[in-house]
Design a protein around this motif. Sequence first.
Motif, PDB file in Angstrom:
ATOM      1  N   GLY A   1      66.645 119.539  72.050  1.00 27.84           N
ATOM      2  CA  GLY A   1      66.536 120.246  70.777  1.00 27.84           C
ATOM      3  C   GLY A   1      65.597 119.597  69.785  1.00 27.84           C
ATOM      4  O   GLY A   1      65.449 120.080  68.668  1.00 27.84           O
ATOM      5  N   GLY A   2      64.966 118.485  70.187  1.00 28.03           N
ATOM      6  CA  GLY A   2      64.017 117.798  69.320  1.00 28.03           C
ATOM      7  C   GLY A   2      64.595 116.628  68.546  1.00 28.03           C
ATOM      8  O   GLY A   2      63.853 115.893  67.891  1.00 28.03           O
ATOM      9  N   GLN A   3      65.911 116.423  68.623  1.00 33.88           N
ATOM     10  CA  GLN A   3      66.521 115.311  67.896  1.00 33.88           C
ATOM     11  C   GLN A   3      66.068 113.983  68.523  1.00 33.88           C
ATOM     12  O   GLN A   3      65.973 113.857  69.733  1.00 33.88           O
ATOM     13  N   ARG A   4      65.827 113.008  67.661  1.00 34.86           N
ATOM     14  CA  ARG A   4      65.410 111.679  68.108  1.00 34.86           C
ATOM     15  C   ARG A   4      66.503 110.676  67.795  1.00 34.86           C
ATOM     16  O   ARG A   4      67.169 110.762  66.755  1.00 34.86           O
ATOM     17  N   GLU A   5      66.686 109.723  68.689  1.00 31.61           N
ATOM     18  CA  GLU A   5      67.591 108.613  68.413  1.00 31.61           C
ATOM     19  C   GLU A   5      67.130 107.390  69.192  1.00 31.61           C
ATOM     20  O   GLU A   5      66.523 107.519  70.261  1.00 31.61           O
ATOM     21  N   PRO A   6      67.387 106.204  68.660  1.00 32.62           N
ATOM     22  CA  PRO A   6      67.020 104.987  69.393  1.00 32.62           C
ATOM     23  C   PRO A   6      67.807 104.887  70.691  1.00 32.62           C
ATOM     24  O   PRO A   6      68.957 105.338  70.773  1.00 32.62           O
ATOM     25  N   ILE A   7      67.207 104.300  71.712  1.00 27.20           N
ATOM     26  CA  ILE A   7      67.933 104.004  72.940  1.00 27.20           C
ATOM     27  C   ILE A   7      69.007 102.971  72.605  1.00 27.20           C
ATOM     28  O   ILE A   7      68.724 101.943  71.979  1.00 27.20           O
ATOM     29  N   ILE A   8      70.227 103.251  72.987  1.00 28.59           N
ATOM     30  CA  ILE A   8      71.360 102.408  72.609  1.00 28.59           C
ATOM     31  C   ILE A   8      71.419 101.160  73.478  1.00 28.59           C
ATOM     32  O   ILE A   8      71.532 101.255  74.706  1.00 28.59           O
TER      33      ILE A   8
END
Length: 250
Positions: free
Chosen positions: A235-242
Motif C-alpha cells: 500500500g506504499g507504507q514505509r517502515e524501518p526493518i525491525i
Amino acid sequence: MHAHPDDETIATGALIAEVVARGIRVSLLTATRGEQGEVVRGPLSVLEGTDELTRERERELAGAATALGIDGRFWLGTPPARAAGLEPRAYRDSGMTWIRPGLAGPADDIDGDALVRAPLGDVTADVAALIGQLRPALVISYDNAGGYGHPDHVRMHEAAVAGSRLAGVAFAEVVQVGVDGAPSGAGAAGAADAAGAAGAAEWFDLSAHLATVTAALRCHASQLTVDGDHIVHSGGQREPIITVVGLRLL
C-alpha cells in the motif's frame, strides 16, 4: 506463531536469526496464506484475488523460512497443527481495514472460513495440538494488540496464550519500538499500558542480523519491497526493518 506469510520476517526475522545462530531449533506456525493481502504493483499484481496468490505466498514463505534458518514450518488446521480426530481445514485470511495510520481493524466483508470466524476454542485446540507435538521450550507470538491491530494477529495472540497454557509451555509476546519510541501497537492501550509493556520486556539489539532479515524480506515479493534499510508495503507504507525486539513473558 504468526497470522500470515511475511509476518514472521517483518516482526521477528531478526529474533529468529539470533536464536538460530545460538544453535536453537525454531519452528514456525502460520495461520493463513494471506489470501486477502494487497499485491505490490508489478508482474505479480495479476495474482491479487486469485488462487494463484495463495500458492505464491506459500512459495514466498518457504524461501523466507530457509533464509532465516527455520527448522520446521506448519499450517494451522493441518496436522500436526490440528486437534485430534478432526479433518484438516484451511483458515483463511480475515482481511482488515485501516482505522488510522498504524492501527488496523476488521474488514467490512469477512469470509466464512476466515480465522476470526472460527471459534477461539477450535483455534486454540489446533495450536495446542502442535505445541503438544513439538514440546518447545518457549512459544512466541504477538502482543494483545496484535502489533498493529490486525484481527488475525489478535486472534493468534489469544490462541497462542491459551494453547500454551493448555500445554504447560511458557509464552512470550513480542514488543517492538514504534517510530515514536513507544512500543508498537500500544496506541489502543494508552500511554500508561505502553510504559508498562516497555518496562516488563527484555530488549535485544539484533542489528547484526540485518543482512539475513533483508534476504528473507526479499522473498516476500508479492507483499513488499526492500528499499535500503526500510520496508515498502504493497500500500506504499514505509517502515524501518525491525532489528530491535522486546520479549515479555506472560
